[in-house]
Write an enzyme that holds these catalytic residues in place. Sequence first.
Site, PDB file in Angstrom:
ATOM      1  N   GLY A  70      68.497  85.269  73.545  1.00 52.66           N
ATOM      2  CA  GLY A  70      68.763  84.520  72.319  1.00 52.66           C
ATOM      3  C   GLY A  70      69.571  85.365  71.358  1.00 52.66           C
ATOM      4  N   GLY A  95      69.667  84.844  64.473  1.00 55.44           N
ATOM      5  CA  GLY A  95      69.430  85.952  63.549  1.00 55.44           C
ATOM      6  C   GLY A  95      68.503  87.014  64.121  1.00 55.44           C
ATOM      7  N   PHE A 129      62.773  79.947  43.789  1.00 54.23           N
ATOM      8  CA  PHE A 129      62.471  79.077  44.922  1.00 54.23           C
ATOM      9  C   PHE A 129      61.002  78.687  44.842  1.00 54.23           C
ATOM     10  CE2 PHE A 129      64.324  78.290  49.310  1.00 54.23           C
ATOM     11  CZ  PHE A 129      65.588  77.987  48.843  1.00 54.23           C
ATOM     12  N   ASP A 163      62.137  77.221  74.602  1.00 50.63           N
ATOM     13  CA  ASP A 163      62.190  77.871  75.918  1.00 50.63           C
ATOM     14  C   ASP A 163      61.400  79.183  75.936  1.00 50.63           C
ATOM     15  OD1 ASP A 163      63.893  75.839  76.672  1.00 50.63           O
ATOM     16  OD2 ASP A 163      65.717  77.027  76.430  1.00 50.63           O
ATOM     17  N   GLN A 185      55.966  72.521  59.882  1.00 45.47           N
ATOM     18  CA  GLN A 185      56.413  72.099  58.554  1.00 45.47           C
ATOM     19  C   GLN A 185      57.327  70.877  58.649  1.00 45.47           C
ATOM     20  OE1 GLN A 185      58.933  74.877  56.010  1.00 45.47           O
ATOM     21  NE2 GLN A 185      57.124  74.598  54.739  1.00 45.47           N
ATOM     22  N   HIS A 211      59.844  68.561  56.440  1.00 47.79           N
ATOM     23  CA  HIS A 211      60.608  68.568  55.190  1.00 47.79           C
ATOM     24  C   HIS A 211      60.735  67.125  54.705  1.00 47.79           C
ATOM     25  CE1 HIS A 211      63.717  69.425  52.293  1.00 47.79           C
ATOM     26  NE2 HIS A 211      63.604  70.724  52.544  1.00 47.79           N
ATOM     27  N   LEU A 241      69.372  67.829  57.064  1.00 49.41           N
ATOM     28  CA  LEU A 241      68.595  68.168  55.881  1.00 49.41           C
ATOM     29  C   LEU A 241      69.343  67.869  54.581  1.00 49.41           C
ATOM     30  CD1 LEU A 241      65.893  69.712  55.175  1.00 49.41           C
ATOM     31  CD2 LEU A 241      67.352  71.696  54.828  1.00 49.41           C
ATOM     32  N   GLU A 268      66.364  70.498  48.935  1.00 52.57           N
ATOM     33  CA  GLU A 268      65.430  70.304  47.843  1.00 52.57           C
ATOM     34  C   GLU A 268      66.160  70.328  46.497  1.00 52.57           C
ATOM     35  OE1 GLU A 268      61.873  71.996  49.345  1.00 52.57           O
ATOM     36  OE2 GLU A 268      61.339  72.711  47.358  1.00 52.57           O
ATOM     37  N   ARG A 299      56.327  70.500  49.347  1.00 57.30           N
ATOM     38  CA  ARG A 299      56.898  69.746  50.469  1.00 57.30           C
ATOM     39  C   ARG A 299      55.898  68.843  51.181  1.00 57.30           C
ATOM     40  NH1 ARG A 299      60.881  74.199  53.417  1.00 57.30           N
ATOM     41  NH2 ARG A 299      62.389  74.227  51.727  1.00 57.30           N
ATOM     42  N   HIS A 322      60.702  70.446  60.666  1.00 53.20           N
ATOM     43  CA  HIS A 322      61.633  71.424  60.102  1.00 53.20           C
ATOM     44  C   HIS A 322      61.417  72.846  60.622  1.00 53.20           C
ATOM     45  CE1 HIS A 322      64.412  73.073  57.244  1.00 53.20           C
ATOM     46  NE2 HIS A 322      63.506  73.778  56.632  1.00 53.20           N
ATOM     47  N   GLU A 364      61.770  82.738  64.921  1.00 57.45           N
ATOM     48  CA  GLU A 364      60.928  81.542  64.836  1.00 57.45           C
ATOM     49  C   GLU A 364      60.074  81.326  66.081  1.00 57.45           C
ATOM     50  OE1 GLU A 364      62.811  78.051  63.156  1.00 57.45           O
ATOM     51  OE2 GLU A 364      61.135  76.775  63.766  1.00 57.45           O
ATOM     52  N   ARG A 370      54.951  77.898  55.469  1.00 56.01           N
ATOM     53  CA  ARG A 370      56.011  78.873  55.173  1.00 56.01           C
ATOM     54  C   ARG A 370      56.654  78.565  53.829  1.00 56.01           C
ATOM     55  NH1 ARG A 370      61.716  79.092  55.609  1.00 56.01           N
ATOM     56  NH2 ARG A 370      61.875  77.077  56.638  1.00 56.01           N
ATOM     57  N   LEU A 413      64.276  83.786  56.998  1.00 51.54           N
ATOM     58  CA  LEU A 413      65.409  84.690  57.251  1.00 51.54           C
ATOM     59  C   LEU A 413      65.011  86.165  57.141  1.00 51.54           C
ATOM     60  CD1 LEU A 413      68.358  82.694  55.578  1.00 51.54           C
ATOM     61  CD2 LEU A 413      67.682  82.765  57.983  1.00 51.54           C
TER      62      LEU A 413
HETATM   63  C1  LIG Z   1      68.299  73.057  58.281  1.00 48.49           C
HETATM   64  C2  LIG Z   1      67.525  74.337  58.145  1.00 48.49           C
HETATM   65  C3  LIG Z   1      67.599  75.088  56.979  1.00 48.49           C
HETATM   66  C4  LIG Z   1      66.894  76.279  56.855  1.00 48.49           C
HETATM   67  N1  LIG Z   1      67.017  77.015  55.691  1.00 48.49           N
HETATM   68  C5  LIG Z   1      66.357  78.197  55.578  1.00 48.49           C
HETATM   69  C6  LIG Z   1      66.502  79.024  54.406  1.00 48.49           C
HETATM   70  O1  LIG Z   1      67.208  78.677  53.466  1.00 48.49           O
HETATM   71  N2  LIG Z   1      65.840  80.195  54.338  1.00 48.49           N
HETATM   72  C7  LIG Z   1      65.028  80.620  55.344  1.00 48.49           C
HETATM   73  O2  LIG Z   1      64.465  81.699  55.217  1.00 48.49           O
HETATM   74  N3  LIG Z   1      64.891  79.872  56.479  1.00 48.49           N
HETATM   75  C8  LIG Z   1      65.522  78.686  56.621  1.00 48.49           C
HETATM   76  N4  LIG Z   1      65.353  77.935  57.766  1.00 48.49           N
HETATM   77  C9  LIG Z   1      64.604  78.489  58.906  1.00 48.49           C
HETATM   78  C10 LIG Z   1      65.436  79.518  59.674  1.00 48.49           C
HETATM   79  O3  LIG Z   1      66.790  79.216  59.548  1.00 48.49           O
HETATM   80  C11 LIG Z   1      65.096  79.569  61.178  1.00 48.49           C
HETATM   81  O4  LIG Z   1      63.740  79.715  61.326  1.00 48.49           O
HETATM   82  C12 LIG Z   1      65.773  80.756  61.838  1.00 48.49           C
HETATM   83  O5  LIG Z   1      67.160  80.719  61.616  1.00 48.49           O
HETATM   84  C13 LIG Z   1      65.508  80.854  63.339  1.00 48.49           C
HETATM   85  O6  LIG Z   1      66.236  81.961  63.849  1.00 48.49           O
HETATM   86  P1  LIG Z   1      66.007  82.536  65.306  1.00 48.49           P
HETATM   87  O7  LIG Z   1      66.886  83.738  65.451  1.00 48.49           O
HETATM   88  O8  LIG Z   1      64.558  82.712  65.547  1.00 48.49           O
HETATM   89  O9  LIG Z   1      66.491  81.360  66.258  1.00 48.49           O
HETATM   90  P2  LIG Z   1      67.900  80.612  66.448  1.00 48.49           P
HETATM   91  O10 LIG Z   1      68.885  80.938  65.397  1.00 48.49           O
HETATM   92  O11 LIG Z   1      67.571  79.183  66.700  1.00 48.49           O
HETATM   93  O12 LIG Z   1      68.456  81.236  67.767  1.00 48.49           O
HETATM   94  C14 LIG Z   1      67.905  80.970  69.030  1.00 48.49           C
HETATM   95  C15 LIG Z   1      68.770  81.620  70.067  1.00 48.49           C
HETATM   96  O13 LIG Z   1      68.129  81.583  71.314  1.00 48.49           O
HETATM   97  C16 LIG Z   1      69.015  81.133  72.305  1.00 48.49           C
HETATM   98  N5  LIG Z   1      68.207  80.525  73.363  1.00 48.49           N
HETATM   99  C17 LIG Z   1      67.230  79.600  73.247  1.00 48.49           C
HETATM  100  N6  LIG Z   1      66.707  79.307  74.457  1.00 48.49           N
HETATM  101  C18 LIG Z   1      67.346  80.076  75.358  1.00 48.49           C
HETATM  102  C19 LIG Z   1      67.269  80.234  76.767  1.00 48.49           C
HETATM  103  N7  LIG Z   1      66.422  79.535  77.510  1.00 48.49           N
HETATM  104  N8  LIG Z   1      68.099  81.109  77.367  1.00 48.49           N
HETATM  105  C20 LIG Z   1      68.995  81.819  76.634  1.00 48.49           C
HETATM  106  N9  LIG Z   1      69.113  81.707  75.300  1.00 48.49           N
HETATM  107  C21 LIG Z   1      68.294  80.855  74.676  1.00 48.49           C
HETATM  108  C22 LIG Z   1      69.976  80.222  71.586  1.00 48.49           C
HETATM  109  O14 LIG Z   1      71.186  80.168  72.275  1.00 48.49           O
HETATM  110  C23 LIG Z   1      70.119  80.950  70.255  1.00 48.49           C
HETATM  111  O15 LIG Z   1      71.102  81.947  70.364  1.00 48.49           O
HETATM  112  C24 LIG Z   1      66.066  76.724  57.912  1.00 48.49           C
HETATM  113  C25 LIG Z   1      65.991  75.978  59.078  1.00 48.49           C
HETATM  114  C26 LIG Z   1      66.688  74.785  59.202  1.00 48.49           C
HETATM  115  C27 LIG Z   1      66.541  74.007  60.463  1.00 48.49           C
END
Ligand SMILES: Cc1cc2nc3c(=O)[nH]c(=O)nc-3n(C[C@H](O)[C@H](O)[C@H](O)COP(=O)(O)OP(=O)(O)OC[C@H]3O[C@@H](n4cnc5c(N)ncnc54)[C@H](O)[C@@H]3O)c2cc1C
Lengths: 290, 612
Positions: free
Chosen positions: B10, B13, B113, B214, B233, B235, B245, B248, B281, B346, B370, B381, B387
């Site tokens: 993955g 972030g 916030f 996954d 959660q 929204h 989305l 807010e 929320r 959300h 996440e 949350r 982030l």
């Molecule tokens: C609309 C929206 C707004 C948000 N706003 C905020 C905010 O303002 N502030 C805040 O703190 N949080 C916010 N959040 C929450 C936050 O953005 C997410 O929780 C966070 O970005 C998740 O990051 P991650 O790196 O865990 O996963 P992701 O960014 O989802 O990355 C997952 C990665 O895993 C890879 N992957 C998945 N399955 C497989 C597999 N089987 N094989 C290979 N690769 C795989 C994907 O390709 C991807 O690269 C928001 C969420 C949403 C949906």
Amino acid sequence: MSTQQAEPESQEAPEDPEMKGAESPAAEEQKGGGMVDKHAEKRAELEGETVHIKVFRYDPEIEGKQEPRFDDFHVPFEKGMTVLDAVMYARDEYDSSLTFRHSCRQAVCGSDAFFVNGKQRLGCKTQISELEQPVRIEPLPHQEVVKDLVVDMDHFYDQMHTVEPYFQDEDTPDTDALEEQRQSPENREKIKMSSRCIWCGACMSSCNIAAGDNEYLGPAAINKAYKFAMDDREGEEIKEHRLRILEQEHGVWRCQTQFSCTEVCPKDIPLTEHIQELKREAVKKNLKFW
Amino acid sequence: MYEHDVIVVGAGGAGLRAAIAANEAGADVAMVSKLHPVRSHTGAAEGGINAALQEGDDWELHAYDTMKGSDYLGDAPAVETLAQDAPEETINLEHWGMPFSREDDGRVSQRPFGGLSYPRTTYAGAETGHHLLHTMYEQVVKRGIQVYDEWYVMDLATTDESDPNDRECHGVVAYDVQSGNIEGFKANQGVVLATGGPGQAFDHTTNAVSCTGDGHAMAYRAGAPIEDMEFIQFHPTSLPSTGVLISEGVRGEGGILYNNEGERFMFEHGYANNSGELASRDVVARAELTEVNEGRGVEDEYVHLDMRHLGEERIMDRLENILHLAEDFEGVDGLVEPMPVKPGQHYAMGGIEVDENGQTCVNGLYAAGECACVSVHGGNRLGGNALPELIVFGKRAGRHAAGEDLGDPEIRTGYGDDVEDETETELPVAPGEAGLDTSGGVAADGGVTADAEGILERTVETARERVDRLMDKDDGVQHAEIRAKLQKAMTDYVNVFRTEEGVKKALEIIRECRQEYQDVYVDDPSKTFNTDLQQTIETRNLIDVAETIALGALVRNEFRGAHWRQENQIRDDENWLKHTLISWDEGEPSIFYRPVILEGENKTYEPKERSY
Ligand SMILES: Cc1cc2nc3c(=O)[nH]c(=O)nc-3n(C[C@H](O)[C@H](O)[C@H](O)COP(=O)(O)OP(=O)(O)OC[C@H]3O[C@@H](n4cnc5c(N)ncnc54)[C@H](O)[C@@H]3O)c2cc1C
Ligand code: SF4
Ligand code: FES
């Protein structure tokens, strides 16, 4: 991997009877004031109807799909339906082999740029009610087609990487002391638009110059370099280094200000303007003129 | 076979931060991602990153707000680590060139916030996630870290000792989406799962199509427990057709919610007499659904969010982006008509159980972001806290996997002497009741005690057989049908409102889906970019994850944070200051509980009464 060119002309499958009387691509819609009401009317018209989409199909491996063709799908219209919704419906309900990239459905992941009615657009950001029917959905032109609507993005990524797309600081303050690099709000504003790029590749696909010159850096990569070159947090020396990269034979001077990139960019980035500004910077710095 | 010291699965972030950290710690690290990194869902985040940066604020305040926000289900050591490390990590992003919004003096801006006692949300316009994702990907390019993009990871190569605490993870099996080739990726030091959320378990979500849980499912089948999955959660303002989305910020600027009778229901029906639309929320989400359920929804589905009275000038100045979203994704002009909104899935507060170093109970297996539950969010949350979690715990997981000593964790993982056994708890339904077939590529099952390479080879074999089986089968059920059924069941019964009966019904349907999945087949015969195959495998993962959500929701018979239960609408601290853990035990989910850690570095966080 396939080397099928997605030139719109060469995709016409003449034996497809549906294609013969096909109209020329819909006139490009102008975004702006009067649009909304027209859409409301169109939407009302479509309520309860189906939408006719013609989707480009090609698979290098499967006999019968090696010859590019268009498939017709009739998808029930729903309010708010986008081009992406329509192809997803067609895939989930009619033909699970229909292949395209998509993920966020909200214009930030940049993976579903298609050639829709003759224009590069994000599928998820384009309301179906905005378009003339039948809606023709093709892969991005000037990119190799991998399968159906999926194109090979490697060349695009390579060009992005060529411009050294990462911040290069000279003396970063102490992280432990939590000291920031200062940046004026004005300078941040200056780079704001350039920082919005989602790497969708629409601009590159629309550019005639890039189509004819494979080494041309292209609008997206130049815009990426712009973001760093205009950021005051990077020093003068690195700025000059960046301008040198942009100044090379296949850099900024290739741009002939046709504005096609600016026109298709789903993030409204003033790409042509940025390229022009970099040309002026280069002249100011007395760099080599090609 | 590919081989690296650390494999990060993955590239959102959390994955990017883990890879950079492992690289800085000297490891040869590679990222394997089903999407190109810049396509990851982190790019969708809007609001910002919480970090105590300014004078007058400090990490202890941030930790306090987070514990309170979590409804006292966060583990203090994790919450305090988050609050302590977030400032440095945020400044680090600034040093990497992230274009944060700025104050007149050139310092990064911060804004208030929900639930924060200090304006500590650091942001880059309304596109914080996009900038965070791209800035970190740039650093990955700069360091020349190897990225296998559009490679789908199918399973983990793990030994199969009967106690998961004794197991070891040696790598992953992935297939190249473009060519269909299935290969092993050997990890000499560790595998970090950073696969994001499971939003696609619901049919209405703000999450990307790629958020299919996954990582959760793979870790679960390898023996790592899944924690607190009932806390999802919702929204209150997402667009009905797509789930996109609506921030807010609209309500913050004075946007009003109306039902189909034109009533300002937040006040008129007494949901929140003081704060109205600006209540928290979960309160607003429950109010909206009550209106719909009582027949006062628009088209029996949603409510209206109206901002027309704010005037064009103010809207263009502060909410321009919302106009675009409503127009582009719903075909509605927010200047001339109210916008339709309804609650949408959300964020998942729960996930793969890990300690402060990102490690699971399986040796060499880490999780961050996440998909993980280090338990910083507990039952709820706070906006802006996901982030910082990505960068703080992504970094720790990367460093630890690369062999750095981060000290002993205080949080324990896996089944141990500190847990409360399921046999002591009365369950409303047996966890392993209906047909749970374990076939179909469960790496941890079946006689694997060879060396690392042997284990990997065997897992690759199993994966190939599984794909062949799916491809060779000529008819049966298609994944899209099962997925749609699963998503509908979750939305109907494990949504904002939950009843014991409803959740049981959901479990029944989930198990039906599991049965139907035995008959699933892939229609597309091509090896090239076969999304049909990929989605078929994802659907199996969604079934596993949905089951943990529903089981968690069934056993936790109290009302805490985002988890509302009709039968018991009070927070029950006496019985429920504990985490729900579900582990895959010989093909069946088994449930146990671990107490919450409320003791922090300098103080103990005493649970306080919730008030709205
Ligand atoms: C609309 C929206 C707004 C948000 N706003 C905020 C905010 O303002 N502030 C805040 O703190 N949080 C916010 N959040 C929450 C936050 O953005 C997410 O929780 C966070 O970005 C998740 O990051 P991650 O790196 O865990 O996963 P992701 O960014 O989802 O990355 C997952 C990665 O895993 C890879 N992957 C998945 N399955 C497989 C597999 N089987 N094989 C290979 N690769 C795989 C994907 O390709 C991807 O690269 C928001 C969420 C949403 C949906
Ligand atoms: S500049 Fe615009 S069109 Fe080009 S890749 Fe970026 S977002 Fe797409
Ligand atoms: S699906 Fe992400 S940009 Fe369209």
